[in-house]
Scaffold this active site. Sequence first.
Site, short mmCIF file in Angstrom:
data_model
loop_
_atom_site.label_atom_id
_atom_site.label_comp_id
_atom_site.label_asym_id
_atom_site.label_seq_id
_atom_site.Cartn_x
_atom_site.Cartn_y
_atom_site.Cartn_z
N LYS A 185 76.37 160.60 53.43
CA LYS A 185 75.43 159.81 54.18
C LYS A 185 74.44 159.12 53.25
O LYS A 185 73.80 158.14 53.62
CB LYS A 185 74.66 160.71 55.16
N GLY A 186 74.27 159.73 52.07
CA GLY A 186 73.21 159.29 51.16
C GLY A 186 73.23 157.82 50.78
O GLY A 186 72.19 157.23 50.51
N GLU A 237 77.58 154.14 45.59
CA GLU A 237 77.12 155.55 45.60
C GLU A 237 75.61 155.61 45.48
O GLU A 237 75.00 154.74 44.86
CB GLU A 237 77.72 156.28 44.39
N ASP A 238 75.04 156.65 46.05
CA ASP A 238 73.60 156.87 45.89
C ASP A 238 73.29 157.49 44.53
O ASP A 238 72.41 157.04 43.82
CB ASP A 238 73.08 157.77 47.03
N PHE A 252 66.31 167.66 40.85
CA PHE A 252 66.78 167.39 42.20
C PHE A 252 65.85 166.38 42.87
O PHE A 252 64.65 166.59 42.94
CB PHE A 252 66.85 168.67 43.03
N VAL A 253 66.44 165.26 43.32
CA VAL A 253 65.62 164.19 43.89
C VAL A 253 65.90 163.99 45.38
O VAL A 253 67.00 164.27 45.86
CB VAL A 253 65.82 162.86 43.13
N ASP A 273 68.96 163.59 50.40
CA ASP A 273 68.40 164.65 51.24
C ASP A 273 68.22 165.96 50.51
O ASP A 273 68.83 166.21 49.47
CB ASP A 273 69.34 164.92 52.41
N ARG A 319 65.66 161.90 53.99
CA ARG A 319 66.43 160.70 53.64
C ARG A 319 65.62 159.43 53.90
O ARG A 319 65.87 158.39 53.32
CB ARG A 319 67.72 160.62 54.47
N LYS A 374 72.55 160.68 37.05
CA LYS A 374 72.00 161.88 36.42
C LYS A 374 72.95 162.26 35.29
O LYS A 374 73.69 163.25 35.37
CB LYS A 374 71.97 162.99 37.48
N ASP A 401 76.04 162.82 39.88
CA ASP A 401 75.48 164.01 39.26
C ASP A 401 76.55 164.57 38.32
O ASP A 401 76.72 164.08 37.21
CB ASP A 401 75.08 164.96 40.40
P1 IMP Z 1 78.38 165.14 42.09
O1 IMP Z 1 79.72 165.38 42.66
O2 IMP Z 1 77.84 166.37 41.40
O3 IMP Z 1 78.28 163.93 41.19
O4 IMP Z 1 77.37 164.95 43.31
C1 IMP Z 1 77.40 163.86 44.11
C2 IMP Z 1 76.69 164.09 45.40
O5 IMP Z 1 75.81 165.22 45.38
C3 IMP Z 1 75.81 162.91 45.72
O6 IMP Z 1 76.51 161.90 46.40
C4 IMP Z 1 74.72 163.56 46.56
O7 IMP Z 1 75.11 163.61 47.91
C5 IMP Z 1 74.59 164.95 46.03
N1 IMP Z 1 73.49 165.05 45.04
C6 IMP Z 1 73.58 165.17 43.70
N2 IMP Z 1 72.38 165.25 43.12
C7 IMP Z 1 71.48 165.17 44.13
C8 IMP Z 1 70.04 165.16 44.17
O8 IMP Z 1 69.33 165.23 43.16
N3 IMP Z 1 69.49 165.03 45.41
C9 IMP Z 1 70.22 164.93 46.55
N4 IMP Z 1 71.56 164.94 46.56
C10 IMP Z 1 72.18 165.05 45.36
#
Ligand code: IMP
Length: 187
Positions: free
Chosen positions: A53-54, A109-110, A162-163, A169, A175, A141, A113
Amino acid sequence: MTETLQGASKMKEPDIEKVLFTGEEIQARVKELALDISRDYEGKVPILISVLKGGVLFLSDLMRELTVLHEIDFMSVSSYDGGMDTTGVVRILADLSINIEGKDVLIVEDIVDTGLTLDYIRHLLLGRHPKSLKIVTLLDKRERRRVDVPIDYVGFVIPDAFVIGYGLDYQQKYRNLPYIAIMKSDA
Ligand code: IMP
């Protein structure tokens, strides 16, 4: 905290350590990204895929700044169970509604990470034979990356924290904040 909780006055204030980007800073960067994307896709009609949803706030602001014709579609995946750390397991909750074969696709993408979610989505979509596949993320990140995913457009590189806000969210809340902030780790 310099910015008030616009549109969220009845909401409990989140425990914020620091505002990273104000609403104005985000809007300015989104405009710059839209300029780059519009230039690169001139004469094409890309399909923008938002990861729910982000990513919805970013998509809705980005698309209004694009000067090229485009379509949008959505995908819902889950890699977190609403907490602060990744489970490493990606689940598809809702798939695209259109066929992307032979199309120019841009994943919106939002935040990236560990990269696990995006890597999964990227391979899934590449298997459907788009003409091209690019990625734009508002936040990167980078320090936390566990898989190397090629990202074509990055809004801001952020530290390992964590943001919340602007679509992002914590346990499905916050959000709607117009800014992006680091949450207190003991919140
Ligand atoms: P990844 O698979 O670790 O790259 O994470 C991707 C997803 O994790 C993002 O699309 C977010 O939904 C969530 N996410 C990662 N870091 C954060 C954060 O700092 N705040 C909120 N959601 C996060």
